[in-house]
Design an enzyme around this catalytic site. Sequence first.
Site, PDB file in Angstrom:
ATOM      1  N   LYS A 184      -1.791  24.347 -29.393  1.00 40.05           N
ATOM      2  CA  LYS A 184      -1.951  25.206 -28.221  1.00 40.05           C
ATOM      3  C   LYS A 184      -3.045  26.266 -28.457  1.00 40.05           C
ATOM      4  O   LYS A 184      -3.599  26.365 -29.531  1.00 40.05           O
ATOM      5  CB  LYS A 184      -0.617  25.868 -27.879  1.00 40.05           C
ATOM      6  CG  LYS A 184       0.500  24.845 -27.635  1.00 40.05           C
ATOM      7  CD  LYS A 184       0.167  23.856 -26.526  1.00 40.05           C
ATOM      8  CE  LYS A 184       1.353  23.046 -26.041  1.00 40.05           C
ATOM      9  NZ  LYS A 184       1.661  21.861 -26.832  1.00 40.05           N
TER      10      LYS A 184
HETATM   11  C1  LIG Z   1       3.681  20.826 -20.903  1.00 39.60           C
HETATM   12  C2  LIG Z   1       4.534  21.155 -22.076  1.00 39.60           C
HETATM   13  N1  LIG Z   1       5.774  21.653 -21.876  1.00 39.60           N
HETATM   14  C3  LIG Z   1       6.583  21.967 -22.893  1.00 39.60           C
HETATM   15  C4  LIG Z   1       6.173  21.818 -24.197  1.00 39.60           C
HETATM   16  C5  LIG Z   1       7.147  22.146 -25.296  1.00 39.60           C
HETATM   17  O1  LIG Z   1       6.705  23.217 -26.066  1.00 39.60           O
HETATM   18  P1  LIG Z   1       7.473  23.606 -27.413  1.00 39.60           P
HETATM   19  O2  LIG Z   1       7.069  22.584 -28.430  1.00 39.60           O
HETATM   20  O3  LIG Z   1       6.939  24.977 -27.754  1.00 39.60           O
HETATM   21  O4  LIG Z   1       8.910  23.607 -27.133  1.00 39.60           O
HETATM   22  C6  LIG Z   1       4.897  21.335 -24.466  1.00 39.60           C
HETATM   23  C7  LIG Z   1       4.406  21.218 -25.840  1.00 39.60           C
HETATM   24  O5  LIG Z   1       4.254  20.328 -26.514  1.00 39.60           O
HETATM   25  C8  LIG Z   1       4.058  20.965 -23.387  1.00 39.60           C
HETATM   26  O6  LIG Z   1       2.833  20.472 -23.586  1.00 39.60           O
END
Ligand SMILES: Cc1ncc(COP(=O)(O)O)c(C=O)c1O
Length: 383
Positions: A184
């Site tokens: 990210k």
């Molecule tokens: C669109 C989207 N939503 C949710 C997530 C989940 O993020 P996290 O890994 O911080 O829970 C991601 C990450 O991979 C994502 O790209």
Amino acid sequence: MKPPAHRDVPLCRPQIGPAETKAVVQVLESGWLAHGPKNHELEKQFQALTGAPYAIAMNSCTSALQLAVQARAIGGEVILPSFTFVASANAVVTAGATPVLVDIDPVTRCADPAAIEAAVGPRTEAVMVVHYGGQLADMAPIAKTCERRGLALIEDTAETIGATYRGRPQGSFGDGCFSFFPTKNITTGEGGLLTTHDADVHRKARALIAHGIESTTLEREKAEKPWLRAATFAGYNFRMSHLLATLGVEQMKRLDEFNAGRRRVAARYLAALAGMDGIEAPAVAEGRTHVWQMFTVIVREADRTELLKKLRSVGVGASVHFDPPVHRQPRYRDAKIGPSGLAHTERVAERIVTLPMDPGMSDADVDHVVAALRWALATTPRA
Ligand SMILES: Cc1ncc(COP(=O)(O)O)c(C=O)c1O
């Protein structure tokens, strides 16, 4: 056509500099490792970024998404695009609600406002937009639908830290759910954050990340009996550690530098890919600033599996985001689909390729990816 010489260009390299290392070592040496003052510093940075009055650092974006639904006690339907990481839909289900999957705009690959409007029904309680790969969804009509129909608006902002729509930042339209996963725009390894404009959502979500206890350790230290912990909800442990919050604070100081680096890389890709046969390059939609969390192309006809294998064989860490889309995941085969269908989702999920992207990429790295793509397209048969 001969393949280019091998060069390692991974999908994404996290940018951790001496300031981050120094700050984390200081916290390690301080002995305060769990929730601490840096959590609040990180939260203030996100209040400033989004303009939201409340922010809560936590362990992941998935937790932030779940709590945005759960803190509102949403038990009906939540409309979201099928073209997303499965975490978005999972968070709706783990919060106790039902996902309704809608199609995307093929240019931005974010939920199509008309498909959202068409999917609103008597059980709809919220819309969860997913801002894809660095670019915000078309928020004006989506916000209007939510306002007119009395729906909560949740923004999955995992992929758009620093992006704007008509001058407004992500997280200014609804609850912002951010991810600090290593791919990210900033990273803490694992981590996430919720911003909200709603005092009650803030109060509940802050308690839910810490076993349902409404006071924080820092607040209790100032109380007469700091050892008393009163739980008002059956909560979780979704907190972010002080170590990771410290890393996040230092990363946030570099957000503009990182996003400028991503724009430089994207501009070089776009110049090189303009008019290249066999692909569709990504586009920046009207009124948006793009922060290029990913750089994705649509492969028109070539066999994508073969193409990916070829790219990887010369060191290019290409990947796919997202295939399968949610409605093709085993868990979601019976999920409800909006009346507009999922035609764009199907095509984009089958044809999309993610190329390496991080602000540390050199011109030579980009040129290698482009040369590898040109070679792979010229030598890969049609699907
Ligand atoms: C669109 C989207 N939503 C949710 C997530 C989940 O993020 P996290 O890994 O911080 O829970 C991601 C990450 O991979 C994502 O790209």
